[in-house]
Each structure stands twice: as C-alpha cells, then as structure tokens.
Design an enzyme around this catalytic site. Structure first.
Site, short mmCIF file in Angstrom:
data_model
loop_
_atom_site.label_atom_id
_atom_site.label_comp_id
_atom_site.label_asym_id
_atom_site.label_seq_id
_atom_site.Cartn_x
_atom_site.Cartn_y
_atom_site.Cartn_z
N HIS A 115 21.97 9.91 33.99
CA HIS A 115 21.54 8.53 33.81
C HIS A 115 22.73 7.58 33.95
O HIS A 115 23.76 7.76 33.30
CB HIS A 115 20.90 8.37 32.43
CG HIS A 115 20.46 6.99 32.14
ND1 HIS A 115 20.72 6.38 30.94
CD2 HIS A 115 19.78 6.09 32.87
CE1 HIS A 115 20.21 5.16 30.95
NE2 HIS A 115 19.65 4.96 32.11
N ASP B 257 17.12 3.41 37.55
CA ASP B 257 17.41 3.01 36.17
C ASP B 257 16.64 1.75 35.80
O ASP B 257 16.89 0.68 36.34
CB ASP B 257 18.91 2.77 36.03
CG ASP B 257 19.34 2.52 34.60
OD1 ASP B 257 18.49 2.56 33.69
OD2 ASP B 257 20.54 2.29 34.39
N TYR C 9 32.51 -2.17 48.09
CA TYR C 9 33.44 -1.07 48.38
C TYR C 9 34.06 -0.52 47.09
O TYR C 9 34.16 0.70 46.91
CB TYR C 9 34.57 -1.53 49.30
CG TYR C 9 34.19 -1.77 50.74
CD1 TYR C 9 33.12 -1.13 51.34
CD2 TYR C 9 34.94 -2.64 51.52
CE1 TYR C 9 32.79 -1.36 52.66
CE2 TYR C 9 34.62 -2.88 52.85
CZ TYR C 9 33.54 -2.22 53.41
OH TYR C 9 33.23 -2.45 54.72
#
Length: 141
Positions: free
Chosen positions: A22, A64, A112
């Site tokens: 998670h 999530d 990035y």
C-alpha cells in the site's frame, strides 16, 4: 500459464505487482521516458503501448483510495503545443476500474523525481507524447 491473468503481464511484472505494498508506486513510461536511468527496478514491455498495459495492470492492482490522486500524469511542458489525447483513454480505463478517481498532473522534473522513488518503472513502446503515468497501489479489500 494461468487463467484470468492478462497475457500482456509478464511473470516479472506480476511478481513486482505482488511485491508492492500500500502506497508503493509504479510508473508506466512511454517510449521516450528515461526508464533505465531512473528505475530502481526496470521492467521491459517492448512492443506494447501504455493503454493496453494500464488496462491489464488495473484488472489486478487496486488504486489507493486513501490519498489524493492515486494516478499522476506528466504535465505538458509550458509552451509545448502538444495536446495529449491519450489522457482521455487513460481517464476511461481508470474510470472503469475506480469510477471518479482524480487523475493529477506533475510538472516534468517533479515527475522524474517521483519516478526515481517509484518501486518500479515499466518501459513500453508507447509512441504517444506525454503518455507517462504513475500509479499508487491501494489496499486489496
């Protein structure tokens, strides 16, 4: 071979999806994404595009729901005239698996930086521009 597992998901990618917990994140990178230089764990899915891979991953991978924006796109660089139509496809795919989930955008270098911290990066042959997406794993209920 297993039943019910999308064939586009390699054993290596399935292993990584299973290992993730998670809050861990995975990046699906387009063909221009610097996957090898940014990845802690690099998974190659050459010959495949991001939409088909996204569909297969989300069939097994919960997003999530305990945090904001469990899916993040790389935002268009200011001044770039590109209009990423692939984002509509991503919204449809994500919406089929988790209706109403907010999809966020991160500035290129913030994307990035976050990708470098991701559990894994999947390198694809996607040719669409700005087709990179970060997915944050949720809880299997």
């Amino acid at each position: 071979m297993l039943k019910g597992i999308p064939s586009i998901l390699s054993p290596e990618l399935l292993k990584v999806l299973m290992e993730m917990g998670h809050g861990d994140e995975i990046v699906l990178g387009d063909g221009n994404f610097p996957a090898a230089s940014h990845a802690k764990r690099l998974i190659r899915c050459d010959g495949h595009g991001v939409p088909e891979l996204l569909e297969a991953v989300l069939a097994l991978f919960p997003l999530d729901t305990y945090g904001d924006q469990p899916a993040q796109l790389m935002a268009v660089v200011p001044g770039d005239p590109v209009q990423p139509v692939i984002w509509e496809t991503y919204g449809e795919v994500i919406g089929r698996h988790l209706p109403g989930v907010p999809v966020g955008q991160l500035e290129r270098f913030a994307f990035y930086k976050r990708a470098k911290e991701a559990y894994a990066i999947v390198a694809t042959s996607e040719s669409a521009l700005y087709a990179n997406v970060i997915l944050r794993k949720g809880v299997v209920t």
